[in-house]
Design an enzyme around this catalytic site. Structure first.
Site, mmCIF file in Angstrom:
data_model
loop_
_atom_site.group_PDB
_atom_site.id
_atom_site.type_symbol
_atom_site.label_atom_id
_atom_site.label_comp_id
_atom_site.label_asym_id
_atom_site.label_seq_id
_atom_site.Cartn_x
_atom_site.Cartn_y
_atom_site.Cartn_z
ATOM 1 N N ASP A 1 64.535 -75.497 -15.677
ATOM 2 C CA ASP A 1 64.928 -74.128 -16.001
ATOM 3 C C ASP A 1 65.426 -74.068 -17.445
ATOM 4 O O ASP A 1 65.932 -75.043 -17.981
ATOM 5 C CB ASP A 1 66.070 -73.657 -15.098
ATOM 6 N N ASP B 1 75.997 -72.733 -20.022
ATOM 7 C CA ASP B 1 75.766 -73.776 -19.007
ATOM 8 C C ASP B 1 76.248 -75.113 -19.552
ATOM 9 O O ASP B 1 76.892 -75.899 -18.863
ATOM 10 C CB ASP B 1 74.272 -73.965 -18.709
ATOM 11 N N GLU C 1 74.165 -80.417 -11.909
ATOM 12 C CA GLU C 1 72.836 -79.800 -11.950
ATOM 13 C C GLU C 1 72.225 -79.915 -13.346
ATOM 14 O O GLU C 1 71.014 -79.944 -13.494
ATOM 15 C CB GLU C 1 72.985 -78.321 -11.559
ATOM 16 N N GLU C 2 73.074 -80.000 -14.360
ATOM 17 C CA GLU C 2 72.572 -80.039 -15.737
ATOM 18 C C GLU C 2 72.250 -81.436 -16.254
ATOM 19 O O GLU C 2 71.844 -81.587 -17.395
ATOM 20 C CB GLU C 2 73.581 -79.373 -16.683
ATOM 21 N N ASP D 1 77.452 -77.465 -9.793
ATOM 22 C CA ASP D 1 76.583 -76.590 -10.577
ATOM 23 C C ASP D 1 77.545 -75.888 -11.533
ATOM 24 O O ASP D 1 78.304 -75.009 -11.113
ATOM 25 C CB ASP D 1 75.893 -75.583 -9.643
ATOM 26 N N LEU E 1 77.413 -73.764 -14.019
ATOM 27 C CA LEU E 1 77.316 -72.316 -14.179
ATOM 28 C C LEU E 1 76.137 -71.824 -13.359
ATOM 29 O O LEU E 1 74.995 -72.178 -13.642
ATOM 30 C CB LEU E 1 77.138 -71.947 -15.653
ATOM 31 N N ASP E 2 76.448 -71.062 -12.354
ATOM 32 C CA ASP E 2 75.409 -70.567 -11.440
ATOM 33 C C ASP E 2 75.130 -69.096 -11.746
ATOM 34 O O ASP E 2 76.060 -68.309 -11.912
ATOM 35 C CB ASP E 2 75.917 -70.704 -10.002
ATOM 36 N N GLU F 1 74.078 -76.623 -4.769
ATOM 37 C CA GLU F 1 74.247 -75.218 -4.390
ATOM 38 C C GLU F 1 74.323 -75.036 -2.863
ATOM 39 O O GLU F 1 75.295 -74.496 -2.349
ATOM 40 C CB GLU F 1 73.085 -74.382 -4.963
HETATM 41 P P1 AHG Z 1 71.334 -71.435 -11.901
HETATM 42 O O1 AHG Z 1 71.775 -70.345 -12.827
HETATM 43 O O2 AHG Z 1 72.425 -72.431 -11.622
HETATM 44 O O3 AHG Z 1 70.037 -72.077 -12.307
HETATM 45 O O4 AHG Z 1 71.089 -70.792 -10.448
HETATM 46 C C1 AHG Z 1 70.327 -69.647 -10.314
HETATM 47 C C2 AHG Z 1 69.933 -69.551 -8.897
HETATM 48 C C3 AHG Z 1 70.915 -68.848 -7.978
HETATM 49 O O5 AHG Z 1 72.181 -68.650 -8.432
HETATM 50 C C4 AHG Z 1 70.286 -67.524 -7.693
HETATM 51 O O6 AHG Z 1 70.594 -67.128 -6.408
HETATM 52 C C5 AHG Z 1 68.829 -67.779 -7.906
HETATM 53 O O7 AHG Z 1 68.732 -68.827 -8.828
HETATM 54 C C6 AHG Z 1 68.099 -66.605 -8.428
HETATM 55 O O8 AHG Z 1 66.770 -66.933 -8.505
HETATM 56 P P2 AHG Z 1 65.622 -65.825 -8.672
HETATM 57 O O9 AHG Z 1 65.812 -65.243 -10.031
HETATM 58 O O10 AHG Z 1 64.356 -66.591 -8.496
HETATM 59 O O11 AHG Z 1 65.834 -64.811 -7.572
HETATM 60 MN MN MN Z 2 72.833 -72.376 -9.615
HETATM 61 MN MN MN Z 3 73.475 -73.689 -12.989
#
Ligand code: AHG
Ligand code: MN
Ligand code: MN
Length: 335
Positions: free
Chosen positions: A63, A69, A92-93, A115, A117-118, A274
């Protein structure tokens, strides 16, 4: 007037309930509280300084990584490393887990997963983000460094887990396996203060949370279940930050789903960072969490640090109904 109970005071009081507790877990929870305050300070002023936007690399899950983050990751690592209250961390990072050498010669029996920063796609637009954490007792010998097996434990082995929500106010919600409590940060004194005792998730609620934009990419039984939610007049709420979506459901009831899609055939959310910690919190509050095979999330044994899973989590009656719905639909369509 009720006397204020700070997070530190609360966890120290709870430690006294366990006569053989060494204070390490208490120390770890305090470290996480300190890191949360530091991250909160940066999240709050994110619009003022040059920390918004993408950093120039991808994380291990592929990602795009936001600058915050990385900042949150650094601060959590620093706080946990310096105290020596844990013997290793996995984030996660980061690709791999990081062993932490003993501080003052004493090795710790805990590892922490997080994680940092989620919901990072929300940062640039001033919408809630969070931090998720889980604490396991190590499986490897205390005489040496921590090992992969310490991190690849089932969610049922979690000793404590929780999250921090950087929202309209900042909340730290955690469980050490005997109920869920929430602490709201009072910025005037810089302390997390006990605000919600022994949280119980409602048996059902008026909300469902799913990325409905992927509707056509879901399997047919999931599409039918989502149609069913709409027929039941449930309201759709989806923030795109799992912490924020789960927080709403924990307090008001409802169901959160992240099913498999063509892009994420195993689901998108990470088991270790998560799904497990949030499932532990939700179960401790009386809720349920299952994967796409309708198996309990906390019973899953992860094979890899960054393993992903599908998830359905939330109010117990709604998760049960979803399970029955999918079972019924699958048996009818295969008859
Ligand atoms: P992160 O920011 O730690 O990568 O997590 C994002 C996750 C989670 O928090 C969220 O529910 C989901 O990704 C959203 O994904 P979509 O945009 O695919 O719905
Ligand atoms: Mn997350
Ligand atoms: Mn994250």
């Amino acid at each position: 007037m009720n006397r204020i109970v700070t997070l530190d005071e609360f966890i120290i009081r709870r430690q006294k309930d366990f006569p053989y507790a060494s204070g390490e877990l208490t120390g770890l929870l305090r470290d996480i509280g300190v890191a949360a305050k530091i991250v909160n300070r940066e999240v709050n002023k994110a619009g003022l300084v040059n920390v918004l936007g993408m950093a120039d690399r991808q994380n291990e899950s592929g990602d795009l990584v936001q600058k915050l983050d990385l900042y949150a990751n650094e601060k959590l690592i620093e706080c946990l490393q310096n105290s020596g209250e844990c013997c290793g961390i996995a984030s996660e990072e980061n690709e791999d887990f990081m062993p932490i050498p003993p501080v003052t010669g004493k090795s710790s029996k805990y590892v922490v997963v997080f994680d940092p920063l989620d919901g990072s796609s929300n940062i640039d637009v001033n919408v809630s983000v969070g931090t998720i954490f889980g604490i396991y007792r190590r499986k490897s010998s205390e005489d040496g460094p921590c090992m992969m097996e310490d991190f690849l434990q089932k969610g049922t082995d979690l000793v404590a887990a929780g999250y921090v929500l950087y929202g309209t106010s900042t909340l730290l919600v955690y469980t050490a396996g005997n109920g869920v409590n929430a602490f709201t940060l009072d910025p005037s004194i810089g302390e997390f203060c006990l605000s919600h005792r022994d949280i119980q998730i409602p048996a059902r609620g008026a909300y469902y949370a799913v990325n409905q934009g992927y509707y056509l990419k879901f399997d047919v039984e999931m599409r039918r279940y989502i149609d069913h939610c709409s027929e039941m007049n449930l309201s759709l709420r989806y923030i795109g930050s799992m912490v924020s979506d789960i927080h709403r459901i924990l307090f008001q009831g409802g169901i959160f789903l992240y099913p498999q899609t063509r892009k994420y055939p195993q689901g998108k959310l990470r088991v270790v960072y998560e799904c497990n910690p949030l499932s532990f919190v939700v179960e401790q509050a009386g809720g349920k969490a299952i994967d796409g095979n309708l198996q309990r999330i906390l019973d899953m044994k992860p094979q890899k640090l960054h393993q992903r899973s599908t998830i359905t989590i939330g109010s117990p009656d709604m998760v049960d109904e979803m399970k029955e719905f999918v079972q019924r639909y699958t048996s009818v369509s295969t008859d």
